[in-house]
Design a protein around this motif. Structure first.
Motif, PDB file in Angstrom:
ATOM      1  N   ILE A  18       0.564  -1.265   0.129  1.00  0.00           N
ATOM      2  CA  ILE A  18      -0.104  -0.102  -0.085  1.00  0.00           C
ATOM      3  C   ILE A  18       0.786   1.358  -0.170  1.00  0.00           C
ATOM      4  N   LYS A  19       1.907   1.131   0.691  1.00  0.00           N
ATOM      5  CA  LYS A  19       2.834   2.241   0.845  1.00  0.00           C
ATOM      6  C   LYS A  19       3.528   2.517  -0.612  1.00  0.00           C
ATOM      7  N   ALA A  20       3.949   1.433  -1.268  1.00  0.00           N
ATOM      8  CA  ALA A  20       4.513   1.677  -2.618  1.00  0.00           C
ATOM      9  C   ALA A  20       3.546   2.179  -3.586  1.00  0.00           C
ATOM     10  N   LEU A  21       2.290   1.947  -3.335  1.00  0.00           N
ATOM     11  CA  LEU A  21       1.320   2.258  -4.253  1.00  0.00           C
ATOM     12  C   LEU A  21       1.176   3.573  -4.142  1.00  0.00           C
ATOM     13  N   GLU A  22       1.220   4.344  -2.773  1.00  0.00           N
ATOM     14  CA  GLU A  22       1.120   5.702  -2.427  1.00  0.00           C
ATOM     15  C   GLU A  22       2.373   6.379  -3.015  1.00  0.00           C
ATOM     16  N   ASP A  23       3.512   5.956  -2.871  1.00  0.00           N
ATOM     17  CA  ASP A  23       4.470   6.423  -3.610  1.00  0.00           C
ATOM     18  C   ASP A  23       4.692   6.624  -4.999  1.00  0.00           C
ATOM     19  N   THR A  24       4.244   5.489  -5.712  1.00  0.00           N
ATOM     20  CA  THR A  24       3.958   5.548  -7.263  1.00  0.00           C
ATOM     21  C   THR A  24       2.911   6.619  -7.594  1.00  0.00           C
ATOM     22  N   LEU A  25       1.837   6.827  -7.033  1.00  0.00           N
ATOM     23  CA  LEU A  25       0.932   7.536  -7.193  1.00  0.00           C
ATOM     24  C   LEU A  25       1.084   9.073  -6.755  1.00  0.00           C
ATOM     25  N   GLY A  26       2.063   9.167  -5.586  1.00  0.00           N
ATOM     26  CA  GLY A  26       2.317  10.419  -5.258  1.00  0.00           C
ATOM     27  C   GLY A  26       1.296  11.250  -4.538  1.00  0.00           C
ATOM     28  N   THR A  27       0.549  10.330  -3.630  1.00  0.00           N
ATOM     29  CA  THR A  27      -0.392  10.751  -2.923  1.00  0.00           C
ATOM     30  C   THR A  27      -0.921   9.743  -1.481  1.00  0.00           C
ATOM     31  N   GLN A  28      -1.348  10.355  -0.466  1.00  0.00           N
ATOM     32  CA  GLN A  28      -1.980   9.354   0.517  1.00  0.00           C
ATOM     33  C   GLN A  28      -3.191   8.832   0.137  1.00  0.00           C
ATOM     34  N   LEU A  29      -3.214   7.559   0.348  1.00  0.00           N
ATOM     35  CA  LEU A  29      -4.383   6.861   0.080  1.00  0.00           C
ATOM     36  C   LEU A  29      -5.253   6.263   1.248  1.00  0.00           C
ATOM     37  N   VAL A  30      -4.259   5.831   2.058  1.00  0.00           N
ATOM     38  CA  VAL A  30      -4.935   5.235   3.549  1.00  0.00           C
ATOM     39  C   VAL A  30      -4.735   6.354   4.694  1.00  0.00           C
ATOM     40  N   LEU A  31      -5.773   6.565   5.622  1.00  0.00           N
ATOM     41  CA  LEU A  31      -5.757   7.168   6.793  1.00  0.00           C
ATOM     42  C   LEU A  31      -5.314   6.040   7.728  1.00  0.00           C
ATOM     43  N   ARG A  32      -4.047   6.521   8.257  1.00  0.00           N
ATOM     44  CA  ARG A  32      -3.352   5.770   9.133  1.00  0.00           C
ATOM     45  C   ARG A  32      -3.673   6.195  10.771  1.00  0.00           C
ATOM     46  N   GLY A  33      -3.905   4.879  11.559  1.00  0.00           N
ATOM     47  CA  GLY A  33      -3.778   5.394  13.007  1.00  0.00           C
ATOM     48  C   GLY A  33      -3.538   4.024  13.590  1.00  0.00           C
ATOM     49  N   ALA A  34      -3.833   3.843  14.803  1.00  0.00           N
ATOM     50  CA  ALA A  34      -3.742   2.516  15.688  1.00  0.00           C
ATOM     51  C   ALA A  34      -4.228   1.585  14.764  1.00  0.00           C
ATOM     52  N   ARG A  35      -5.178   1.775  14.011  1.00  0.00           N
ATOM     53  CA  ARG A  35      -6.102   0.503  13.287  1.00  0.00           C
ATOM     54  C   ARG A  35      -6.244   1.321  12.172  1.00  0.00           C
ATOM     55  N   TYR A  36      -7.114   0.664  11.319  1.00  0.00           N
ATOM     56  CA  TYR A  36      -7.488   1.110   9.870  1.00  0.00           C
ATOM     57  C   TYR A  36      -8.837   2.209  10.298  1.00  0.00           C
ATOM     58  N   ILE A  37      -8.598   3.232   9.502  1.00  0.00           N
ATOM     59  CA  ILE A  37      -9.524   4.161   9.691  1.00  0.00           C
ATOM     60  C   ILE A  37     -10.521   4.422   8.634  1.00  0.00           C
ATOM     61  N   GLY A  38      -9.758   4.236   7.331  1.00  0.00           N
ATOM     62  CA  GLY A  38     -10.568   4.391   6.016  1.00  0.00           C
ATOM     63  C   GLY A  38      -9.521   5.136   5.182  1.00  0.00           C
ATOM     64  N   LEU A  39     -10.335   5.371   3.977  1.00  0.00           N
ATOM     65  CA  LEU A  39      -9.325   6.135   2.705  1.00  0.00           C
ATOM     66  C   LEU A  39      -9.623   7.598   2.722  1.00  0.00           C
ATOM     67  N   THR A  40      -8.510   8.118   2.150  1.00  0.00           N
ATOM     68  CA  THR A  40      -8.634   9.644   1.999  1.00  0.00           C
ATOM     69  C   THR A  40      -9.394   9.676   0.798  1.00  0.00           C
ATOM     70  N   PRO A  41      -9.958  10.926   0.286  1.00  0.00           N
ATOM     71  CA  PRO A  41     -10.611  11.271  -0.706  1.00  0.00           C
ATOM     72  C   PRO A  41      -9.856  10.711  -2.026  1.00  0.00           C
ATOM     73  N   GLU A  42      -8.892  10.848  -2.076  1.00  0.00           N
ATOM     74  CA  GLU A  42      -8.092  10.455  -3.195  1.00  0.00           C
ATOM     75  C   GLU A  42      -7.837   8.946  -3.241  1.00  0.00           C
ATOM     76  N   GLY A  43      -7.945   8.482  -1.918  1.00  0.00           N
ATOM     77  CA  GLY A  43      -7.738   6.973  -2.053  1.00  0.00           C
ATOM     78  C   GLY A  43      -9.099   6.248  -2.492  1.00  0.00           C
TER      79      GLY A  43
END
Length: 295
Positions: A35-60
């Motif tokens: 997932i981090k590699a995909l974000e790096d390739t696309l140049g944007t954050q896709l996943v909202l990260r916290g202690a657990r899964y929160i959701g996707l960003t609008p770009e995600g």
């Protein structure tokens, strides 16, 4: 890239990194790295990260929509190549409303008999879920009601292939003095169990009862036909089911099936809901042709 998109789809569906990793048959660190590699390739954050899964960003969310289409096309292409080389094979995925589960074998059995390399996956879903899974490429076709009765109408370009007209019967515990038929207006003398209101069948039942001029407060509600039949068998309630489904559950049980009459509008068309032609695999096209042969 395709495998990373599949992991993003799994994460959105499972809403949990561990479960998504398990669904993709990888370790959780491998999924997180992808997932981090995909974000790096696309140049944007896709996943909202916290202690657990929160959701996707609008770009995600936007990437997720395209990812579903890309992954579905890749799977369809692979399936079509294998089919062209080896003949029909792969898995046909059908979403089926619970009240049609008893009849799905009538439509799939001849096709499977002619094509031993084909496997079948049947998911019990309500009519709304079937449309959602079709749009998200998670089922190939849906056996559902021909007309949606909520705001989630059949999407543009989708085909409705009508199969049969569904009529209804009262299912109750057997007794020697039961009538051969009943009118809808006589149903208020029974304690009834119904499917829950999120099921289109329940909304159909409510409309038919309203047309008959009676109001019924169900004694039992469930999203499971099996649960309703269990209570019917114990004599705690009766229920209304499509005639084919009623006959199926009455077999080898001490249950009576009483056809409901005297209201011409009390029937509903059941159909296969199919995606646009350009989105169908060769396997689905062959299955649709087989339906025409059977009718």
């Amino acid at each position: 890239m395709i495998d990373k998109l599949e992991m993003l789809i799994a994460l959105s569906r499972e809403r949990h990194f561990g479960r998504a990793a398990s669904a993709c048959h990888v370790t959780q660190p491998t999924l997180s790295s992808a997932i981090k590699a995909l974000e790096d390739t696309l140049g944007t954050q896709l996943v909202l990260r916290g202690a657990r899964y929160i959701g996707l960003t609008p770009e995600g969310e936007r990437v997720l929509t395209r990812a579903k289409a890309i992954v579905a096309e890749a799977r369809a292409m692979k399936s079509d190549v294998v089919t062209a080389r080896k003949g029909l094979s792969g898995t046909l995925r059908l979403g089926v409303i619970p009240t049609a589960l008893a009849s799905v074998d009538d439509h799939t059995r001849p096709f499977l008999a002619r094509n031993p390399g084909v496997r079948l996956r049947v998911l019990s879903l309500n009519s709304h879920e079937i449309l959602e899974r079709l749009v998200d490429f998670e089922v190939d076709a849906g056996l559902s009601y021909a007309a949606a009765d909520m705001a989630h109408d059949t999407p543009p370009g989708y085909e409705v292939l009508r199969l049969y007209n569904e009529t209804y019967a009262l299912v109750t515990r057997f007794a020697p003095d039961l009538p051969e038929t009943l009118s809808w207006s006589e149903l208020d003398q029974y304690e009834l169990g119904f499917l829950t209101t999120d099921m289109q069948n329940r909304r159909i039942m409510d409309r038919h009862l309203e047309m008959a001029g009676i109001t019924v407060m169900p004694r039992i509600e469930s999203n499971s036909i099996v649960a309703l039949i269990g209570h019917v068998g114990e004599g705690r309630a009766a229920t209304i089911l499509p005639r084919r489904t009623a006959d199926f559950f009455a077999q080898q049980r001490k249950l009576a099936v009483i056809p409901l009459t005297s209201m011409a509008a009390a029937s509903t068309d059941v159909a296969f809901i199919l995606p646009p032609v350009g989105r169908r695999t060769l396997l689905l096209d062959a299955f649709v042709r087989s339906l025409s042969l059977e009718t």
